[in-house]
Design a protein around this motif. Structure first.
Motif, mmCIF file in Angstrom:
data_model
loop_
_atom_site.group_PDB
_atom_site.id
_atom_site.type_symbol
_atom_site.label_atom_id
_atom_site.label_comp_id
_atom_site.label_asym_id
_atom_site.label_seq_id
_atom_site.Cartn_x
_atom_site.Cartn_y
_atom_site.Cartn_z
ATOM 1 N N ASP A 77 10.364 -19.601 2.278
ATOM 2 C CA ASP A 77 11.722 -19.546 2.358
ATOM 3 C C ASP A 77 12.093 -21.098 2.517
ATOM 4 O OD1 ASP A 77 14.525 -19.883 2.598
ATOM 5 O OD2 ASP A 77 14.576 -18.140 3.805
ATOM 6 N N ILE A 78 12.377 -21.869 1.488
ATOM 7 C CA ILE A 78 12.800 -23.534 1.767
ATOM 8 C C ILE A 78 14.397 -23.633 1.756
ATOM 9 C CG2 ILE A 78 10.437 -23.938 1.172
ATOM 10 C CD1 ILE A 78 11.687 -24.737 -1.660
ATOM 11 N N THR A 79 15.092 -22.495 1.905
ATOM 12 C CA THR A 79 16.591 -22.751 1.876
ATOM 13 C C THR A 79 17.195 -23.859 2.572
ATOM 14 O OG1 THR A 79 16.602 -20.145 1.690
ATOM 15 C CG2 THR A 79 18.527 -21.445 1.752
ATOM 16 N N ALA A 80 16.575 -23.937 3.870
ATOM 17 C CA ALA A 80 17.044 -25.013 4.726
ATOM 18 C C ALA A 80 17.112 -26.293 3.900
ATOM 19 C CB ALA A 80 16.711 -24.898 5.906
ATOM 20 N N SER A 81 15.897 -26.646 3.640
ATOM 21 C CA SER A 81 15.651 -28.013 2.873
ATOM 22 C C SER A 81 16.279 -28.179 1.853
ATOM 23 C CB SER A 81 14.005 -28.285 2.704
ATOM 24 O OG SER A 81 13.691 -27.405 1.650
ATOM 25 N N ARG A 82 16.579 -27.140 0.868
ATOM 26 C CA ARG A 82 17.562 -27.249 -0.195
ATOM 27 C C ARG A 82 18.958 -27.643 0.050
ATOM 28 N NH1 ARG A 82 15.004 -27.459 -5.597
ATOM 29 N NH2 ARG A 82 17.413 -27.564 -5.751
ATOM 30 N N VAL A 83 19.290 -26.875 0.950
ATOM 31 C CA VAL A 83 20.927 -27.134 1.543
ATOM 32 C C VAL A 83 20.959 -28.617 1.776
ATOM 33 C CG1 VAL A 83 22.449 -26.565 3.130
ATOM 34 C CG2 VAL A 83 21.282 -24.705 1.931
ATOM 35 N N SER A 84 19.949 -28.862 2.629
ATOM 36 C CA SER A 84 20.010 -30.308 3.104
ATOM 37 C C SER A 84 19.782 -31.222 1.931
ATOM 38 C CB SER A 84 18.749 -30.871 3.903
ATOM 39 O OG SER A 84 18.803 -29.781 5.529
ATOM 40 N N GLU A 85 19.220 -30.921 0.912
ATOM 41 C CA GLU A 85 19.151 -31.834 -0.285
ATOM 42 C C GLU A 85 20.222 -31.691 -1.232
ATOM 43 O OE1 GLU A 85 16.747 -31.892 -4.668
ATOM 44 O OE2 GLU A 85 15.929 -30.538 -2.855
ATOM 45 N N HIS A 86 20.984 -30.726 -1.230
ATOM 46 C CA HIS A 86 22.323 -30.606 -1.972
ATOM 47 C C HIS A 86 23.399 -31.381 -1.340
ATOM 48 C CE1 HIS A 86 20.839 -26.776 -4.061
ATOM 49 N NE2 HIS A 86 20.129 -27.774 -4.739
ATOM 50 N N ALA A 87 23.310 -31.446 0.302
ATOM 51 C CA ALA A 87 24.361 -31.983 0.950
ATOM 52 C C ALA A 87 24.169 -33.650 0.764
ATOM 53 C CB ALA A 87 24.280 -31.790 2.506
ATOM 54 N N TYR A 88 22.933 -33.976 0.538
ATOM 55 C CA TYR A 88 22.725 -35.242 0.315
ATOM 56 C C TYR A 88 23.049 -35.844 -1.061
ATOM 57 C CZ TYR A 88 19.836 -39.217 -1.180
ATOM 58 O OH TYR A 88 19.382 -40.380 -1.866
ATOM 59 N N VAL A 89 22.785 -34.945 -1.868
ATOM 60 C CA VAL A 89 23.236 -35.452 -3.332
ATOM 61 C C VAL A 89 24.827 -35.399 -3.505
ATOM 62 C CG1 VAL A 89 23.422 -34.469 -5.543
ATOM 63 C CG2 VAL A 89 21.293 -34.391 -4.284
ATOM 64 N N ARG A 90 25.703 -34.252 -2.727
ATOM 65 C CA ARG A 90 26.950 -34.498 -2.775
ATOM 66 C C ARG A 90 27.566 -35.809 -2.029
ATOM 67 N NH1 ARG A 90 26.559 -29.108 -1.624
ATOM 68 N NH2 ARG A 90 26.907 -29.278 0.526
ATOM 69 N N SER A 91 26.898 -36.270 -1.201
ATOM 70 C CA SER A 91 27.518 -37.215 0.066
ATOM 71 C C SER A 91 27.118 -38.544 -0.665
ATOM 72 C CB SER A 91 27.213 -36.968 1.270
ATOM 73 O OG SER A 91 25.843 -37.301 1.415
ATOM 74 N N GLY A 92 26.031 -38.492 -1.098
ATOM 75 C CA GLY A 92 25.191 -39.915 -1.658
ATOM 76 C C GLY A 92 24.879 -40.766 -0.392
#
Length: 202
Positions: free
Chosen positions: A129-144
């Motif tokens: 389960d890598i959900t936590a790391s993917r959520v962090s990645e998506h937050a990074y992409v959204r914020s830049g």
């Protein structure tokens, strides 16, 4: 829409936590292809919204496939069929509709075997389960902005990207090394996330 089974709708969060505590978010599966019976531990069953008792006894592959997110299902089933046919391995990231109604990201590694006649006979693997790391990645992409997560989370993201690039080179040795690194970082990340889960409960 995730396919929820009524018996899990109330007990699922507790069931997931027990599975997390037992396995540090790493689950295992074993598929007897000749009888189409896939056995898994409770974590894999809950991730794919399959009854853990059924998964322990052995369920048809279709039960688990139904738990894969519709947008990823065709890609993953095609990958499974090809690897089972050739007796090869895969590493893949995809989404599942878990038993608690949450869409989760998993990192999966599967290896398939063929018999003396060249027929697919068995598959085995792990799911992380890598959900936590993917959520962090998506937050990074959204914020830049620069990722502020744990170094292991950033390492997992880079390992996935590196593995995808290495596959294009078609070098078996490099592919094996990138798989090993990806899985080891995934295991460390899973242990980290398991520790976080337990701390949040205390």
């Amino acid at each position: 829409m995730p396919r929820l089974k009524g018996r899990f709708s109330q007990t699922c969060p507790t069931g997931f936590q027990a599975a997390l505590d037992a396995s540090d978010v790493i689950g295992e599966w074993d598929w007897d292809i000749s009888t189409d019976r896939l056995n898994s531990d409770a974590l894999v069953a809950l991730l794919f919204n399959v009854d853990p008792d059924l998964a322990e006894a052995g369920a048809p592959l279709a039960e688990f496939v139904a738990g894969i997110h519709p947008d990823d299902r065709d890609r993953i089933t095609t990958l499974i069929r090809e690897c089972a046919r050739t007796g090869s391995s895969y590493v893949a990231e995809y989404r599942v509709c878990s038993a608690d109604g949450v869409t989760r990201w998993v990192l999966a590694r599967g290896h398939y075997e063929v018999d003396a006649a060249g027929q697919s006979c068995r598959g085995r693997g792990i799911v992380i389960d890598i959900t936590a790391s993917r959520v962090s990645e998506h937050a990074y992409v959204r914020s830049g902005k620069a990722a502020s997560g744990h170094p292991l989370e950033r390492a997992a993201e880079h390992c996935v990207a590196a593995h995808e690039a290495v596959k294009e080179i078609e070098d078996p040795h490099l592919n094996l090394l990138s798989e090993m690194l990806l899985l080891e970082v995934g295991r460390k990340l899973a242990t980290l996330e398991g520790s976080r889960q337990r701390k949040r409960m205390n």
